[in-house]
Design an enzyme around this catalytic site. Sequence first.
Site, mmCIF file in Angstrom:
data_model
loop_
_atom_site.group_PDB
_atom_site.id
_atom_site.type_symbol
_atom_site.label_atom_id
_atom_site.label_comp_id
_atom_site.label_asym_id
_atom_site.label_seq_id
_atom_site.Cartn_x
_atom_site.Cartn_y
_atom_site.Cartn_z
ATOM 1 N N ASN A 1 10.826 -2.760 9.769
ATOM 2 C CA ASN A 1 11.604 -3.531 10.351
ATOM 3 C C ASN A 1 11.125 -4.143 11.909
ATOM 4 O O ASN A 1 10.941 -5.311 12.116
ATOM 5 C CB ASN A 1 12.826 -2.905 10.754
ATOM 6 C CG ASN A 1 14.056 -3.863 11.009
ATOM 7 O OD1 ASN A 1 14.099 -4.478 11.912
ATOM 8 N ND2 ASN A 1 14.931 -3.878 10.125
ATOM 9 N N HIS B 1 -13.321 14.175 -5.572
ATOM 10 C CA HIS B 1 -13.832 14.973 -6.647
ATOM 11 C C HIS B 1 -12.839 16.009 -7.231
ATOM 12 O O HIS B 1 -12.517 16.334 -8.351
ATOM 13 C CB HIS B 1 -15.157 15.570 -6.230
ATOM 14 C CG HIS B 1 -15.805 16.570 -7.404
ATOM 15 N ND1 HIS B 1 -16.463 15.950 -8.362
ATOM 16 C CD2 HIS B 1 -15.908 17.795 -7.189
ATOM 17 C CE1 HIS B 1 -16.970 16.801 -9.047
ATOM 18 N NE2 HIS B 1 -16.588 17.988 -8.531
ATOM 19 N N GLU C 1 -14.814 8.084 -6.989
ATOM 20 C CA GLU C 1 -15.722 9.032 -6.687
ATOM 21 C C GLU C 1 -17.375 8.292 -6.841
ATOM 22 O O GLU C 1 -18.144 8.622 -6.181
ATOM 23 C CB GLU C 1 -15.711 10.445 -7.699
ATOM 24 C CG GLU C 1 -16.773 11.428 -7.147
ATOM 25 C CD GLU C 1 -16.675 12.611 -8.542
ATOM 26 O OE1 GLU C 1 -17.219 13.632 -8.029
ATOM 27 O OE2 GLU C 1 -15.994 12.220 -9.591
#
Length: 680
Positions: free
Chosen positions: A416, A46, A68
């Site tokens: 990795n 919000h 929201e």
Amino acid sequence: MDTSQYLDVFIDESMEHLDVLYNQLLELENNPEDKTIIGEIFRAAHTIKGMSATMGFQDLANLTHNLENVFDAIRYDKIEVQAGIIDVLFETVDHLNAMVKDIINGGDGTRDVTEVNVKLENIEKGNFFSNTASDVVPEEKHANNGSNLHSFTSLDEFELAIMEESLERGYKNYEATIYLNEDCLLKGARVFMVFEVLEQLGEVIKSEPPVNELEEENFDLSFTILLVSKSSADEIVHKINKVSEIANVEIEEFSLENYKINRNEEQEIGEVKEEKKEEKGSTSTDSVTTTAKKKQSNVRNTIRVNIERLDMLMNLFEELVIDRGRLEQISEELNHNDLRETVERMSRISGDLQDVILTMRMVPINQVFNRFPGMIRQISRDLNKNIAIDIIGAETELDRTVIDEIGDPLVHLIRNAADHGIELPEDRVKKGKTEHGTITLKAYHSGNHVFIEIIDDGAGIPRNKVLNKAIENGIITEAEAETYTDQQAYELILASGFSTTQQVSDLSGRGVGLDVVKTTIERLGGSISIEAEPDKGSTFSIQLPLTLSIISALLIELQEEKYAIPLSSVIETVIVHKDEIFHAHHKMVIDFRGKVVPLVFLNEFFNVPKMKEQDDYLSIVVVKRGDKWAGLVVDTFIGQHEVVLKSLGNYLTNTKAISGATILGDGQVALIIDSNALIK
């Protein structure tokens, strides 16, 4: 309205709220019914929405608006949190993060988010279905149990008895929905006329909305009735359609059997939900209490300061440190008691001031670490691996400048480790390991350094494969390979262009790009070392300075020139006779407490003009890089000083073994030696 003056505040606060979204989503995945977490996410979304709309970043505002809405539906139990929904929510936050990053880089935050917007809208409407059967919510089962309209879900026993008796007497039970024309002006009158028709055909048992609301026209354009009649469905529809302003009539037989089955299922679902709420009740209460305590402990009186102002303050302080050194030297030369006391007091105060300024620039490393749980979650799915991440020491503080730089190298190393370190679940089981691998991210302070370790319990690094590739690429010779220790062999993967992979994945490659990681870390004044054990895992250890600008250094002299060696690298200073120097592997070495230490004659290395004859004794600074040691032969030790590290600028790039310069108290410039570059 010109909002450019608020852009920095918007960016800072948006990044903070995005961190909240990432962290709380991870929490939500483990606690899908925790209303506290849902509330936190809703508030963060919000706030971002409001700020974005005010600043004119409409794409950002629209996406957060949809996010929201989803959490609004979740917190009011309109939809339930499922694994598939969590994926979409993470995807949404990734898009939000990319949009804010675009704004940081001078963009307008626009991004094609049509697909994720559609997903969010489907979730909000309850149209999002998970692919896994276990995630099918009970309400979906309910919808598949019958084809009736089922507007009526709460018939009382009296109404049920009437309908059962009607069936026994040969009547039929109908459920009919009547739609009025959109331009119907007297809805109540049309309802009355429809009821008159229906009462001629049978008996209306119930209506939805109830009759009193129909009479008061408290409904849109349709209503549904339960009718007991001996007439056929077609006849009923035909007679209702004779009433004017009727748009459509839908009718079908009402199945009492299906109604009872559905009612029983709903009761069971209700009981299960009630039990879950009761179970969560105590947990939720504990969670709220814990969260409240955490928030209380985190409440501090703080102000937000632009990092540029801190940089400016640091630059001014650096000048003060240079002048302090000058004053200390003048005090020694004049040997005046009052002046010496004043300078000593000034040195103490400026030392305290230095600590305060450095502390102001310190930020916890969790600002970087926070992004990794979500990243590992996505990588696990992409690679079909089962990977957990364990974070230790996220509260460790590091200079803001270092924090900004260290993020990308860590991303590369973690990818990795996930790509090449952790094995597939079936391979791990064959090796007698658990199905899930773990990547541990660990940070801690030690002296004036911060250490960050990336530890995986995967396959390790194949030593022979690395050496063979290094020989093939001409990085080392076969003779050199035979003398290499395991650690030296592993660190070959940090060489530029080195790769042991046959196919380079788009995720990472062991050796593909690791030279960039090494370069970045060394540019920050740090170092990286690697340890590995076959089928046990690998450890990438990064050593970083706490700050980049003011360091403690040992000043030394080479003929008439002064140099500084960072104290963080110095083990000890020793003076040895020339007779104590030996030769090994074509190098001059000394025996330093049982350890063979190779010597580096700095006069020769830096090509310093010879102006003084050396005596029979050598002054040596023993330095280290990881487990490797070296003895730097100098002419004279001057002493320990705090120096301000200044860059050599663009004209003196690639200066070997020199990391910068500093201005001494007497105004001379001293070069700062990068001892790591001298150790092989």
